[in-house]
Design a protein around this motif. Sequence first.
Motif, PDB file in Angstrom:
ATOM      1  N   ILE A  44       5.795  -8.919  -2.089  1.00 58.09           N
ATOM      2  CA  ILE A  44       5.787  -7.460  -2.191  1.00 58.09           C
ATOM      3  C   ILE A  44       4.715  -7.083  -3.215  1.00 58.09           C
ATOM      4  N   ALA A  45       3.689  -6.381  -2.762  1.00 54.18           N
ATOM      5  CA  ALA A  45       2.560  -6.035  -3.627  1.00 54.18           C
ATOM      6  C   ALA A  45       2.942  -4.954  -4.628  1.00 54.18           C
ATOM      7  N   ALA A  46       2.657  -5.219  -5.902  1.00 54.90           N
ATOM      8  CA  ALA A  46       2.900  -4.230  -6.948  1.00 54.90           C
ATOM      9  C   ALA A  46       1.885  -3.099  -6.839  1.00 54.90           C
ATOM     10  N   HIS A  47       2.331  -1.917  -7.163  1.00 55.35           N
ATOM     11  CA  HIS A  47       1.502  -0.706  -7.237  1.00 55.35           C
ATOM     12  C   HIS A  47       0.864  -0.332  -5.906  1.00 55.35           C
ATOM     13  N   ALA A  50       2.140   3.648 -12.658  1.00 56.66           N
ATOM     14  CA  ALA A  50       2.573   4.168 -11.358  1.00 56.66           C
ATOM     15  C   ALA A  50       2.650   5.699 -11.373  1.00 56.66           C
ATOM     16  N   LEU A  51       3.035   6.286 -12.505  1.00 63.37           N
ATOM     17  CA  LEU A  51       3.059   7.744 -12.601  1.00 63.37           C
ATOM     18  C   LEU A  51       1.647   8.317 -12.490  1.00 63.37           C
ATOM     19  N   ARG A  52       0.689   7.691 -13.157  1.00 65.15           N
ATOM     20  CA  ARG A  52      -0.715   8.141 -13.037  1.00 65.15           C
ATOM     21  C   ARG A  52      -1.199   7.980 -11.602  1.00 65.15           C
ATOM     22  N   GLN A  53      -0.837   6.871 -10.984  1.00 61.62           N
ATOM     23  CA  GLN A  53      -1.212   6.604  -9.594  1.00 61.62           C
ATOM     24  C   GLN A  53      -0.588   7.655  -8.671  1.00 61.62           C
ATOM     25  N   ALA A  54       0.658   8.006  -8.907  1.00 62.28           N
ATOM     26  CA  ALA A  54       1.360   8.973  -8.060  1.00 62.28           C
ATOM     27  C   ALA A  54       0.734  10.360  -8.151  1.00 62.28           C
ATOM     28  N   GLU A  55       0.209  10.702  -9.310  1.00 56.24           N
ATOM     29  CA  GLU A  55      -0.440  12.009  -9.467  1.00 56.24           C
ATOM     30  C   GLU A  55      -1.643  12.160  -8.554  1.00 56.24           C
ATOM     31  N   ALA A  56      -2.248  11.051  -8.156  1.00 60.42           N
ATOM     32  CA  ALA A  56      -3.435  11.101  -7.300  1.00 60.42           C
ATOM     33  C   ALA A  56      -3.093  11.134  -5.808  1.00 60.42           C
ATOM     34  N   THR A  72      10.805   8.580   4.875  1.00 59.47           N
ATOM     35  CA  THR A  72       9.426   8.981   4.570  1.00 59.47           C
ATOM     36  C   THR A  72       9.134   9.045   3.076  1.00 59.47           C
ATOM     37  N   ASP A  73      10.142   8.826   2.220  1.00 61.67           N
ATOM     38  CA  ASP A  73       9.893   8.759   0.781  1.00 61.67           C
ATOM     39  C   ASP A  73       8.988   7.572   0.496  1.00 61.67           C
ATOM     40  N   LEU A  74       8.262   7.652  -0.615  1.00 64.59           N
ATOM     41  CA  LEU A  74       7.393   6.549  -1.019  1.00 64.59           C
ATOM     42  C   LEU A  74       8.040   5.747  -2.134  1.00 64.59           C
ATOM     43  N   LEU A  75       7.874   4.436  -2.071  1.00 64.79           N
ATOM     44  CA  LEU A  75       8.284   3.539  -3.146  1.00 64.79           C
ATOM     45  C   LEU A  75       7.037   2.832  -3.647  1.00 64.79           C
ATOM     46  N   VAL A  76       6.874   2.792  -4.965  1.00 62.45           N
ATOM     47  CA  VAL A  76       5.748   2.098  -5.585  1.00 62.45           C
ATOM     48  C   VAL A  76       6.343   0.956  -6.403  1.00 62.45           C
TER      49      VAL A  76
END
Length: 193
Positions: free
Chosen positions: A165-168, A108-114, A152-156
Motif C-alpha cells: 500500500i503506497a504511502a501518500h 498529507a494535510l498539505r497534499q490534500a489542500e492541493a 468516493t471518499d479519499l484515503l491517504v
Amino acid sequence: MPLHVPPAPAPALRSVLTALASPTAVDEAHTPSLRTAGGPLSAEFPLPLHVLDRIPQDGVLSTRLAGWRFLIRGAEHVLAAADTRPTPDGWAFSHFFEGPYVTATERALRQAEALAGPHQVRLLSVPELYMLTLWLHGDCAADGAAGSPAPTDLLVPLAPAPPGIAAHRPRQVAELRPLLSLRLAAPLLRTTA
C-alpha cells in the motif's frame, strides 16, 4: 482544495490545553520536542480519529470514533500530537506523542489542500495493519464524529504504510477497500523457535 476541519468537542480541546499548560504532563511525556520547545505551544487541526473495526462482506466499512487528535505546533512547525479519548463523563486527555505519523499527517494535510474539491478531514486507523490514513470525507457538513467512509471518499495512507500500500497516494475507498480486504485476510507469518 478547501479543507473543512470539523469542530472538536470543547472538553476535548480543554483537556489538551490543560495538559499543554501542565509542566508535569509535558515532562512525563515521551516527547523530547515538547520538553525542549521554546515559546508557546498551540493545539491545531482537531481530527476525529476513527478506527476500522472490520470489512464486512457487503463492502461497507464499519468504523467507530476512538478519539480526537490535535497537532501540537511550536513556533515554527508541528512538534507532536495529542490524543483525547471518550470517557463516561465526556472527553479526557490521553497522551502526547511524536514520530513518523505526526510528520506524515502534516504532509498529507498539505497534499490534500492541493487536491480538487472540498473535503472534511478525519483520520482512519486500521489497527490490524498498523495503518493510519488521512480520510477526506466528501460531505463537509457531516458530523465528523459519525459515519463511515463512502466509496468516493479519499484515503491517504500515511507513512509508514503496510507493504503493498503506497504511502501518500490518495485513493478512493472503493479502490483501496479490496487491498485492505486482501491484506486483512492474509495469514500471519509465524516463526517457530
